[in-house]
Scaffold this active site. Structure first.
Site, PDB file in Angstrom:
ATOM      1  N   GLU A 286      41.282  -6.463 -32.145  1.00  0.00           N
ATOM      2  CA  GLU A 286      40.396  -5.333 -32.424  1.00  0.00           C
ATOM      3  C   GLU A 286      41.125  -4.010 -32.153  1.00  0.00           C
ATOM      4  O   GLU A 286      41.075  -3.074 -32.968  1.00  0.00           O
ATOM      5  CB  GLU A 286      39.135  -5.391 -31.554  1.00  0.00           C
ATOM      6  CG  GLU A 286      38.275  -6.639 -31.716  1.00  0.00           C
ATOM      7  CD  GLU A 286      37.566  -6.735 -33.065  1.00  0.00           C
ATOM      8  OE1 GLU A 286      37.597  -5.765 -33.852  1.00  0.00           O
ATOM      9  OE2 GLU A 286      36.982  -7.807 -33.337  1.00  0.00           O
TER      10      GLU A 286
ATOM     11  N   ASN B  12      42.295  -1.158 -34.899  1.00  0.00           N
ATOM     12  CA  ASN B  12      41.852   0.237 -34.825  1.00  0.00           C
ATOM     13  C   ASN B  12      43.025   1.204 -35.007  1.00  0.00           C
ATOM     14  O   ASN B  12      42.900   2.216 -35.704  1.00  0.00           O
ATOM     15  CB  ASN B  12      41.176   0.527 -33.486  1.00  0.00           C
ATOM     16  CG  ASN B  12      39.708   0.124 -33.476  1.00  0.00           C
ATOM     17  OD1 ASN B  12      39.146  -0.259 -34.503  1.00  0.00           O
ATOM     18  ND2 ASN B  12      39.080   0.226 -32.328  1.00  0.00           N
TER      19      ASN B  12
ATOM     20  N   ARG C 262      33.769  -2.654 -43.138  1.00  0.00           N
ATOM     21  CA  ARG C 262      34.146  -2.472 -41.737  1.00  0.00           C
ATOM     22  C   ARG C 262      32.848  -2.525 -40.945  1.00  0.00           C
ATOM     23  O   ARG C 262      31.909  -1.772 -41.227  1.00  0.00           O
ATOM     24  CB  ARG C 262      34.845  -1.120 -41.499  1.00  0.00           C
ATOM     25  CG  ARG C 262      36.195  -0.932 -42.210  1.00  0.00           C
ATOM     26  CD  ARG C 262      37.197  -2.031 -41.959  1.00  0.00           C
ATOM     27  NE  ARG C 262      37.498  -2.244 -40.546  1.00  0.00           N
ATOM     28  CZ  ARG C 262      38.111  -3.325 -40.052  1.00  0.00           C
ATOM     29  NH1 ARG C 262      38.445  -4.305 -40.851  1.00  0.00           N
ATOM     30  NH2 ARG C 262      38.359  -3.420 -38.767  1.00  0.00           N
TER      31      ARG C 262
END
Lengths: 111, 148
Positions: free
Chosen positions: B49, B53, B107
């Site tokens: 994650e 990002n 997303r």
């Protein structure tokens, strides 16, 4: 890894496999959407039993497919999403959207 | 603050192919603490994650470097710092709200929520125009804990 798609009448089962992350989500998405556009199913089942890893890109994948299927009046359900995948689905609150999540087949259609 | 029993630094370009490499690298590093399979999955997911990002938001349509600094401690703690020198987050509190995303279609906006759920501590520092640093901590009890 390319998902295997099985069609039974107006229902398709997408057997996802391998890893689902941001890197390969686009390819998986294209593969599924192409099939949905061709076969126009009333029910789509996303089967996660062959998935070795998933991050929240997989949630985005589910939600994107849900939108498309709903636009065509169909229903989406998720199968074999145990362990950490299940935890993530709970975080996402997918059942609030009416996406059926679980281990067994669902014989239900959206109103 | 105790000294770590081991540490590692990894610098990789922000290409999506490195998402898999980054999570496996950190998981491998953590294996010294004898983690359970669930610990490994949690670590891989949280790292995935954070790195995603950096790629999707920090650097957007450019390629920059992602700096990963991990440490393990005798008490079973793993700390992972993931930093980019990308565009930064204007409102960190808003960015950390579940389902909030500036990433467009497909997303989910759950990156921070997943990081928070799968680790024991999460801290996000960011400065617009300078970059973002995500620091996560996980207590790995280790399989030997069952032997007590």
């Amino acid at each position: 890894m390319k998902p295997e798609i099985v069609k039974e009448d107006s229902r398709i089962t997408v057997k996802l496999c391998g890893e689902i992350d941001h890197h390969n989500a686009a390819e998986i998405r294209e593969h599924i959407d192409r099939d949905i556009a061709l076969k126009k199913p009333t029910q789509v089942i996303l089967d996660f039993s062959g998935v070795s890893f998933m991050d929240s890109s997989g949630i985005g994948l589910i939600m994107g497919r849900y939108r498309i299927i709903r636009e065509n009046g169909g229903a989406l359900s998720v199968r074999h999403s145990g362990g950490s995948i299940g935890r993530m689905l709970s975080l996402a609150g997918l059942s609030r959207l009416g996406i059926s999540v679980g281990g067994e087949e669902v014989e239900k259609t959206n109103q | 603050m105790k000294k770590p029993i081991n540490e590692m630094r990894l610098v990789i370009p922000s290409t999506s192919a490195n998402e898999s490499f980054a999570r496996v690298a950190v998981a491998s590093f953590a294996s010294q603490l004898d983690p359970t399979i669930e610990d490994i999955t949690d670590i891989k997911t949280a790292v995935s994650e954070a790195v995603t990002n950096c790629i999707v938001h920090g650097y957007k349509n450019t390629i920059g470097y992602i700096y990963i600094h991990a440490k393990i401690f005798e008490d079973g703690r793993l700390t992972v710092k993931i930093r980019d020198t990308g565009c930064g987050i204007p409102d960190v509190k808003q960015a950390m709200e579940p389902l909030f995303t500036t990433g467009g279609e497909d997303r989910a906006g759950l990156g921070f929520a997943v990081m928070e759920s799968f680790t024991d501590k999460l801290r996000v520092n960011s400065k617009e125009g300078r970059g973002t640093t995500v620091t996560m901590e996980k207590n790995i009890s280790g399989r030997q804990a069952d032997e007590r």
